[in-house]
Write an enzyme that holds these catalytic residues in place. Structure first.
Site, PDB file in Angstrom:
ATOM      1  N   ASP A 192      -2.009   2.157  12.417  1.00 26.20           N
ATOM      2  CA  ASP A 192      -1.576   0.773  12.584  1.00 26.20           C
ATOM      3  C   ASP A 192      -2.694   0.037  13.339  1.00 26.20           C
ATOM      4  OD1 ASP A 192      -0.091  -1.519  13.365  1.00 26.20           O
ATOM      5  OD2 ASP A 192       1.762  -0.405  13.427  1.00 26.20           O
TER       6      ASP A 192
ATOM      7  N   GLY B 298       5.519  12.099  13.652  1.00 28.08           N
ATOM      8  CA  GLY B 298       5.630  11.468  12.344  1.00 28.08           C
ATOM      9  C   GLY B 298       4.987  12.206  11.180  1.00 28.08           C
TER      10      GLY B 298
ATOM     11  N   PHE C  24       7.619  -3.150   8.877  1.00 26.14           N
ATOM     12  CA  PHE C  24       8.040  -1.959   9.614  1.00 26.14           C
ATOM     13  C   PHE C  24       8.690  -0.976   8.644  1.00 26.14           C
ATOM     14  CE2 PHE C  24      10.854   0.636  12.221  1.00 26.14           C
ATOM     15  CZ  PHE C  24       9.882   1.199  13.020  1.00 26.14           C
TER      16      PHE C  24
HETATM   17  C1  PRP Z   1       2.795   6.452  15.206  1.00 27.24           C
HETATM   18  C2  PRP Z   1       1.901   7.166  14.210  1.00 27.24           C
HETATM   19  C3  PRP Z   1       0.556   7.107  14.863  1.00 27.24           C
HETATM   20  C4  PRP Z   1       0.598   5.830  15.651  1.00 27.24           C
HETATM   21  C5  PRP Z   1      -0.135   4.763  14.908  1.00 27.24           C
HETATM   22  O1  PRP Z   1       3.274   7.366  16.131  1.00 27.24           O
HETATM   23  O2  PRP Z   1       2.319   8.484  13.988  1.00 27.24           O
HETATM   24  O3  PRP Z   1       0.324   8.229  15.686  1.00 27.24           O
HETATM   25  O4  PRP Z   1       1.963   5.469  15.819  1.00 27.24           O
HETATM   26  O5  PRP Z   1      -0.151   3.552  15.620  1.00 27.24           O
HETATM   27  P1  PRP Z   1      -1.481   2.901  16.165  1.00 27.24           P
HETATM   28  O6  PRP Z   1      -2.517   2.959  15.078  1.00 27.24           O
HETATM   29  O7  PRP Z   1      -1.072   1.490  16.486  1.00 27.24           O
HETATM   30  O8  PRP Z   1      -1.897   3.650  17.396  1.00 27.24           O
HETATM   31  P2  PRP Z   1       4.509   7.090  17.102  1.00 27.24           P
HETATM   32  O9  PRP Z   1       3.974   6.706  18.439  1.00 27.24           O
HETATM   33  O10 PRP Z   1       5.463   6.146  16.429  1.00 27.24           O
HETATM   34  O11 PRP Z   1       5.159   8.496  17.319  1.00 27.24           O
HETATM   35  P3  PRP Z   1       5.881   9.510  16.302  1.00 27.24           P
HETATM   36  O12 PRP Z   1       4.824   9.935  15.297  1.00 27.24           O
HETATM   37  O13 PRP Z   1       6.299  10.624  17.198  1.00 27.24           O
HETATM   38  O14 PRP Z   1       7.032   8.818  15.654  1.00 27.24           O
END
Ligand code: PRP
Length: 185
Positions: free
Chosen positions: A105, A46, A154
């Site tokens: 998050d 991301g 979201f």
């Molecule tokens: C998202 C974002 C963070 C994490 C945050 O990654 O990039 O790493 O979720 O969420 P949290 O605070 O609840 O742990 P994701 O797993 O969606 O992967 P991506 O970045 O590859 O889309």
């Protein structure tokens, strides 16, 4: 364009994003010197769009490395399961490290990454995130630089996906409900 038709609402426009990313770059310029030579760790996938824009505002010498962490499935909420899919290329002992995230998050991913990186003995460890959802926090993780605090909706775009799509949208948007209605939330 078909992808854009799936967007219900723009939460943060391209102009707002670019202006704030520039400010974050300036904050980093005021924090790190050439001598610090910070290592920016982009948390894939991301954060790659944010990192790419952010480093173009940096004036100090620095380098970048990448980690990929998986915490979410195909759905829109954290499963609480954290795995390292790709680890750093280099040793960070004695380095000034800045974790670059797209969104915090629950805080579980960042908590895992910071605890993991601290065992590698960096000289300093800071965190820069484009987005934060404070109302979703389950673990209180320190964050040094925050682009925007957002409500618990979201969001996709500017690197953030839904089921691996929409990362290319130049803004942060909220998808139409019918797009993610059947996903795990
Ligand atoms: C998202 C974002 C963070 C994490 C945050 O990654 O990039 O790493 O979720 O969420 P949290 O605070 O609840 O742990 P994701 O797993 O969606 O992967 P991506 O970045 O590859 O889309």
């Amino acid at each position: 364009m078909k992808l854009w038709d799936d967007v219900a609402r723009i939460m943060i426009s391209e102009q707002e994003l670019q202006a704030r990313v520039k400010e974050l770059g300036q904050e980093l310029n005021a924090t790190y010197t050439d001598e610090d030579h910070p290592l920016l760790i982009c948390v894939l996938k991301g954060a790659f769009v944010f990192l790419a824009d952010l480093i173009r505002h940096l004036e100090m010498r620095h380098d970048v490395d990448f980690m990929e962490i998986s915490s979410y499935g195909a759905g829109t909420a954290s499963s609480g399961v954290v795995r390292i899919l790709l680890d750093l290329e280099r040793n960070i002992e004695g380095r000034h490290v800045l974790i670059v995230e797209d969104i915090i998050d629950s805080g579980r991913t960042l908590d895992y990454i910071t605890r993991n990186l601290l065992t590698r003995r960096p000289a300093s460890l800071r965190v820069c995130t484009l987005l934060s959802k404070p109302s979703r926090r389950e673990i209180d993780v320190p964050v040094d630089f925050v682009g925007f605090e957002i409500p618990d909706e979201f969001v996709t775009g500017y690197g953030l996906d839904f089921a691996e799509e929409y990362r290319n949208l130049p803004f942060i948007g909220v998808l139409k409900e019918e797009i993610y209605r059947n996903a795990e939330i």
